[in-house]
Design an enzyme around this catalytic site. Structure first.
Site, short mmCIF file in Angstrom:
data_model
loop_
_atom_site.label_atom_id
_atom_site.label_comp_id
_atom_site.label_asym_id
_atom_site.label_seq_id
_atom_site.Cartn_x
_atom_site.Cartn_y
_atom_site.Cartn_z
N GLU A 122 0.89 -1.16 0.00
CA GLU A 122 0.00 0.00 0.00
C GLU A 122 0.92 1.20 0.00
O GLU A 122 1.79 1.33 0.88
CB GLU A 122 -0.91 -0.03 1.23
N CYS A 182 -1.08 8.91 3.99
CA CYS A 182 -1.12 8.65 2.55
C CYS A 182 -2.51 8.91 2.03
O CYS A 182 -2.72 9.08 0.83
CB CYS A 182 -0.62 7.26 2.20
C1 UN1 Z 1 -2.56 5.99 5.67
O1 UN1 Z 1 -3.01 7.07 5.41
O2 UN1 Z 1 -1.33 5.79 5.66
O3 UN1 Z 1 -8.05 6.33 6.14
C2 UN1 Z 1 -3.43 4.83 6.04
C3 UN1 Z 1 -7.22 6.82 6.91
C4 UN1 Z 1 -6.57 5.95 7.95
C5 UN1 Z 1 -5.18 5.60 7.60
C6 UN1 Z 1 -4.88 5.19 6.26
N1 UN1 Z 1 -7.35 4.78 8.18
O4 UN1 Z 1 -6.96 8.01 6.87
#
Ligand code: UN1
Length: 528
Positions: free
Chosen positions: A288, A322
């Protein structure tokens, strides 16, 4: 829903409700415990045994780089190979354990995290600069991820499924079985949730794990190890190796004895692992990676709602998710109103010590991000206009950490690199675009395809957006975050294109299966 209860569950969508005195008192106690515990020396854990090292990594807080959180043993390439061997020897017994027994251990680990949540969230706040709410969200998400993946195993009854038959005297089942040893390499931004989520997917399916935390978050990593250990995970099933990616990550990627690789982090590292992990035959590699997540504000949007959702997603955790929103396409008719709301809400954010009550934005994670931010501001001023923010905060009380102002940039051409490059800092660019169709075309020109948001009161527009946007996690009209805030069992978190390798997401219903391979078992009746 009452927030006046220390057990109240904070998610990314209910953060606003968590600011009660009861919550803050419980957090204060966790924080004190974490501050007192800081400064210790931690080993690696291989085959259930602590493994010390002369080489130590000194970990400090990004809020105050003079505050030492701990000294963490650096694992060598040899230690990493030992960890792989330990995982290999623990594999058969863990694989052969009844899935219900594995599930019971995993649920206990989730409970350990829940019981310890104020301490864990406080450590995370010190270690990666998450504010109270974000740190609690991460902790609660970690426990829920483990529970949700355990539930997948239960719902599927261990993934053993009777099949059709071609003749009366045959009995056929399809069984999903674990691959073996998985490497699990985690990022700093969700140091507990993503470490727990990725490893739990592998573990509950019957694999064993060699886990490398982010070099920015080894303490949280050790605490995850302890949660699993205290829950009763057998020695060698989950191994902890801390240290630089250039040593440990390399060893894990190159090893023929690692059967699967699960990774969350940058596209650069993820793609490199993806290309190199399978030299001889295909091996599963679940990555990911990053995002350049757009929000589209159409002519039919509620401007206040859109501004609120964008502020939450652009500046939550200082834009270092992210899933963060880092570009906005707004219809020209609403541009002025939207920008004025966006600026007002951004200026209302407080920057400060993230462990303190009521602070919205903590520091950036490290020197490198600090520089990325500064370079981006210089370039934004050259090529466009900084509407608000753009300043590095260096006067006390900000002088000991990587504090910056949340930044909004306008006036850039729509093909400017800031509409395409992931920066992972609190920096959002806004451009005016005439139509929804064009906004989606521009959104899809990115190599990434993680999250996306739309604000529109027209259901047909929303439907068209869902059908045409090339992103795995899509939201419409969301106040708690335009593009952020997926929750286990609620929003599957699937990266498309350069954001993910498998087309199935964490938090979603198809996650655990990815850690297993299918075996068809046909038994013919023996007549005698
Ligand atoms: C990330 O942003 O690295 O949806 C993972 C979200 C969180 C984290 C996602 N569950 O913003």
């Amino acid at each position: 829903m009452s927030a006046q209860n220390a057990d109240f569950k904070i998610t990314y969508s209910t953060m606003g409700l968590g600011q009660s005195d009861v919550f803050n008192a419980a957090f204060d106690a966790g924080l004190e415990e974490a501050q007192t515990a800081a400064g210790q020396t931690y080993p690696n854990y291989i085959g259930g045994e602590p493994r010390a090292s002369d080489s130590l990594m000194r970990s400090t807080s990004p809020s105050d780089t003079s505050f030492v959180l701990g000294h963490f043993a650096n694992a060598s390439a040899d230690d990493t190979r030992d960890a792989i061997r330990a995982a290999r020897s623990a594999f058969p017994a863990w694989r052969d354990m009844h899935y219900r027994d594995r599930v019971a251990i995993m649920k206990k680990a989730a409970d350990r995290i829940s019981e310890n949540k104020y301490f864990l969230a406080s450590v995370m706040s010190l270690e990666v600069g998450k504010n109270r709410m974000e740190a609690m969200g991460d902790t609660e998400e970690a426990a829920d991820l483990i529970r949700y993946y355990a539930k997948q195993m239960e719902d599927a009854q261990g993934f053993r499924r009777p099949m059709m038959r071609l003749s009366e005297n045959e009995d056929v089942v399809s069984v999903l079985r674990p691959f073996g040893v998985w490497a699990c390499v985690a990022p700093f931004n969700f140091p507990l949730a993503l470490s727990a989520g990725m490893s739990a997917g592998a573990l509950v399916a019957g694999n064993t794990v060699v886990y490398k935390p982010s070099s920015e978050a080894p303490w949280t990593g050790v605490l995850l190890y302890e949660a699993y250990r205290d829950a009763g995970i057998p020695a060698g099933v989950f191994n902890f190796v801390n240290g630089p990616g250039s040593v440990i990550g390399e060893e894990l990627v190159e090893s023929p004895d690692v059967d699967g690789f699960v990774f969350t982090g940058s596209k650069e590292v993820g793609m490199s692992a993806f290309h190199r992990f399978s030299p001889d035959f295909p091996k599963p590699c679940i990555t990911e990676m990053g995002g350049k997540n757009p929000t589209i504000v159409t002519a039919k949007a509620d401007v206040e709602l859109a501004a609120e959702g964008v502020v939450k997603s652009a500046f939550g955790l200082g834009g270092q998710k992210c899933s963060a929103c880092s570009r906005v396409y707004v219809h020209p008719s609403l541009e002025e109103a939207f920008l004025s709301q966006l600026v007002e809400k951004t200026r209302a954010l407080t920057v400060g010590d993230p462990a303190e009550r009521g602070v919205d934005l903590g520091p950036l994670i490290n020197e490198r991000s600090y520089r990325t931010y500064q370079d981006a501001v210089v370039r934004a001023r050259q090529d466009g206009r900084v509407l608000t923010g753009g300043t590095v905060l260096t006067d006390p009380p900000y002088d000991k950490g990587y504090f910056v102002e949340p930044t909004i940039v306008v006036g850039l051409p729509l093909d400017h690199p800031f509409f395409y490059e992931e920066l992972l800092v609190p920096h959002v660019v806004v451009g005016a675009v005439d139509s929804l169709e064009q906004s989606v075309v521009l959104s899809n020109q990115s190599e990434y395809g993680l999250t996306a948001g739309i604000y529109s009161s027209d259901p047909a527009e929303v439907e068209w957006f869902f059908d045409n946007i090339e992103s795995g996690v899509c939201y419409a009209n969301r106040r708690s975050g335009a593009t952020t805030g997926a929750w286990p069992g609620v929003q599957a978190f699937c990266g498309w294109k350069g954001s993910g390798s498998t087309g199935k997401g964490g938090c979603g219903p198809y996650y655990v299966q990815q850690f297993m391979r299918e075996q068809s078992r046909t038994v013919m009746e023996v007549s005698n």
